[in-house]
Design an enzyme around this catalytic site. Structure first.
Site, PDB file in Angstrom:
ATOM      1  N   LYS A  35       0.837  -1.204   0.000  1.00 19.04           N
ATOM      2  CA  LYS A  35       0.000   0.000   0.000  1.00 19.04           C
ATOM      3  C   LYS A  35       0.868   1.249   0.000  1.00 19.04           C
ATOM      4  O   LYS A  35       0.599   2.223  -0.688  1.00 19.04           O
ATOM      5  CB  LYS A  35      -0.824   0.024   1.293  1.00 19.04           C
ATOM      6  N   THR A  86     -10.423   0.229  13.294  1.00 17.88           N
ATOM      7  CA  THR A  86     -10.896  -0.341  14.560  1.00 17.88           C
ATOM      8  C   THR A  86     -11.994  -1.357  14.235  1.00 17.88           C
ATOM      9  O   THR A  86     -13.162  -1.114  14.483  1.00 17.88           O
ATOM     10  CB  THR A  86     -11.456   0.754  15.502  1.00 17.88           C
ATOM     11  N   THR A 122     -12.755   5.667  14.815  1.00 20.12           N
ATOM     12  CA  THR A 122     -13.952   5.489  15.658  1.00 20.12           C
ATOM     13  C   THR A 122     -13.612   4.518  16.790  1.00 20.12           C
ATOM     14  O   THR A 122     -13.235   3.378  16.537  1.00 20.12           O
ATOM     15  CB  THR A 122     -15.109   4.919  14.806  1.00 20.12           C
ATOM     16  N   ARG A 154     -18.033   9.868   4.564  1.00 21.41           N
ATOM     17  CA  ARG A 154     -18.672   8.718   3.922  1.00 21.41           C
ATOM     18  C   ARG A 154     -17.781   8.245   2.792  1.00 21.41           C
ATOM     19  O   ARG A 154     -17.256   9.088   2.047  1.00 21.41           O
ATOM     20  CB  ARG A 154     -20.018   9.127   3.299  1.00 21.41           C
ATOM     21  N   LEU A 254     -33.548   6.951   4.477  1.00 20.75           N
ATOM     22  CA  LEU A 254     -34.834   6.244   4.580  1.00 20.75           C
ATOM     23  C   LEU A 254     -35.052   5.369   3.348  1.00 20.75           C
ATOM     24  O   LEU A 254     -36.190   5.110   2.973  1.00 20.75           O
ATOM     25  CB  LEU A 254     -35.990   7.242   4.715  1.00 20.75           C
ATOM     26  N   CYS A 264     -18.324   0.207   8.667  1.00 22.84           N
ATOM     27  CA  CYS A 264     -18.594   1.138   9.778  1.00 22.84           C
ATOM     28  C   CYS A 264     -19.884   0.836  10.523  1.00 22.84           C
ATOM     29  O   CYS A 264     -19.854   0.429  11.678  1.00 22.84           O
ATOM     30  CB  CYS A 264     -18.610   2.566   9.254  1.00 22.84           C
ATOM     31  N   ARG A 334     -16.442  -4.863   2.481  1.00 18.28           N
ATOM     32  CA  ARG A 334     -16.509  -5.303   3.877  1.00 18.28           C
ATOM     33  C   ARG A 334     -17.986  -5.399   4.288  1.00 18.28           C
ATOM     34  O   ARG A 334     -18.735  -4.458   4.095  1.00 18.28           O
ATOM     35  CB  ARG A 334     -15.778  -4.318   4.802  1.00 18.28           C
TER      36      ARG A 334
END
Ligand code: UGA
Length: 433
Positions: A35, A86, A122, A154, A254, A264, A334
């Protein structure tokens, strides 16, 4: 200002490039050599619109450099952002903080000047306090301040969300310099009128967790209503539109369908429940268990719908899966609902062909036994059912007539409720949501 970003994944690479864009001199630390090489050459190892241009610009300008060495980090600056992952612990709900802990343990003994560490990852509430105690043990004749500055970006909009965030949040301990340094770092963003909330570390940690828990709850709320709509013969999309006009509710998040996934929301609500349990407040968050249950039921229902349209069994059937990423404008798979459904359908005896505009390589790594196609049309060849599971723009403009000639049976399950049922039905398709 000079600064270091520890960890160059989705969050860190974006943050590093955006800090360079704000005019800072940034050193990014990435322990994965592959990476690191890519990033140092100006190549982003994942799909994030706008990031490759920004990264290349600042690698070329020399304002952003990349290294694998914590010694380089300690020498380069006095301000350090923690942007490592995390993830969920294996077999447990709690967050795995090994990468955050490792960053602290490696960096602090190398510091020869006072330092400020700003956490962006987070983390469960209480982490900044625990790391602060650990920093005091590890620091050799220097003062290390820890504060939390959570990120709300996001995937797919990461650059915009970092450069033009809805708000900035800083949780700092009293008496430090975190606030004044942060004001310098983000001065242009603050000057443009972005709210800057200064609070204590536990509050800042909880702001992030609460935001993601609220978003997850909103999605599961509408998906729970979708379950009732199925039973009552009502239209959940019309309900979302109608209640969304109420400015207290809002239309965003919604969209009913296959539910939420990604790196996440699922793991954050689970880590939140686990942490509340540790704090003796488990009862306060029992509703999140239901949020998780509703969400997982959506995946099962998608498989059931596929089985139903295939005549009651998936054995020997061909199923086309359009979309593999956990959402459009991302190649992240993920906890992807789409791949989860694809895997379940295959296990029930169908042959499954998957196509996604960006997430093919990541999907192959995660689910090597699925078949992959190089286009939506190819995936649909002789299919008994087609499932649209990620609402990529290119799927919204698919031609029902053209696809109709490729498939064996015109069965369409719209897992994102993003196609126009009338258009598809009038082209002879059995449209199901
Ligand atoms: C989420 C939050 O939105 C960010 O604010 C936060 O910073 C980030 O997590 C993080 O913690 O790092 P992200 O995971 O990139 O961002 O994706 P979202 O846009 O939140 O979507 C999450 C999932 O919900 C996707 O699978 C998406 O398809 C699904 N979703 C979203 C729905 O099913 N319905 C909706 O109406 C909206």
């Amino acid at each position: 200002m000079r600064m270091v970003v520890l960890g160059l994944g989705y969050l860190g690479a974006t943050h590093a490039a955006c800090m360079a864009e704000l005019g800072h001199e940034v050193l990014g630390i990435e322990v994965d050599p592959e990476k690191r090489e890519q990033l140092a050459a100006g190549v982003v190892p994942f799909y994030e619109p706008g990031l490759p241009e920004l990264l290349r610009k600042h690698i070329d300008s020399g304002r952003l450099t990349v290294s694998g060495s914590y010694r380089d980090a300690a020498e380069f600056a006095d301000v350090f952002f923690i942007a490592v992952g995390t993830p969920q612990k294996k077999g447990e709900y709690g967050a795995d903080l090994q990468y955050v802990d490792a960053a602290i343990d490696e960096l602090i003994p190398l510091l020869t000047r006072d330092g400020l560490i700003l956490g962006k990852s987070t983390v469960p509430v209480g982490t900044a306090q625990r790391l602060s105690d650990r920093a005091a043990e590890l620091a050799k004749d220097v003062d290390v301040e820890i504060a939390w500055n959570p990120e709300f970006l996001r995937e797919g909009y990461a650059v915009k969300d970092t450069l033009q965030p809805d708000r900035l949040v800083l949780g700092r301990f009293a008496g430090g310099r975190a606030e004044s340094v942060s004001r310098d770092i983000y001065s242009s963003i603050i000057d443009s009128g972005t709210p800057f909330i200064i609070t204590d570390p536990p509050t800042a940690e909880l702001v992030k967790t609460s935001a993601n828990a609220f978003l997850a709850t909103k999605i599961s709320f509408i998906n729970a209503i979708a379950e009732v709509c199925d039973a009552a013969g009502a239209d959940v999309k019309a309900i979302a539109d109608a209640i969304g006009y109420d400015s207290r509710i809002g239309r965003k998040f919604l969209n009913a369908g296959i539910g939420f996934g990604g790196g996440c929301l699922p793991k954050d609500i689970r880590a939140f429940m686990a942490r509340a349990g540790e704090l003796g407040a488990a009862e306060a968050l029992t509703f999140l268990r239901e949020v998780d249950n509703v969400n997982m039921r959506r995946r099962t229902r998608m498989v059931e719908l596929a089985r139903e349209v295939c005549g009651g069994t998936l054995l020997g059937k061909r199923v086309a899966i359009l979309g593999a990423a956990f959402k459009p404008e991302s190649d992240d798979v993920r906890d992807s609902p789409a791949l989860n459904v694809a895997g379940q359908i295959q296990l029930q005896g169908a042959s499954v062909s998957v196509y996604d505009p960006k997430a093919m390589d990541n999907s192959r790594k995660l689910f090597p036994t699925l078949d992959y196609s190089s286009s939506a049309l190819e995936a649909c060849d002789q299919a008994d059912a087609m499932l649209l599971l990620t609402e990529w723009q290119e799927f919204l403009s698919l031609d029902p007539a053209e696809l109709g000639k490729r498939v064996r049976h015109k069965n369409l399950v719209d897992g994102r409720m993003c196609l126009n049922p009338t258009v598809w039905e009038s082209a002879g398709w059995n449209y199901r949501v």
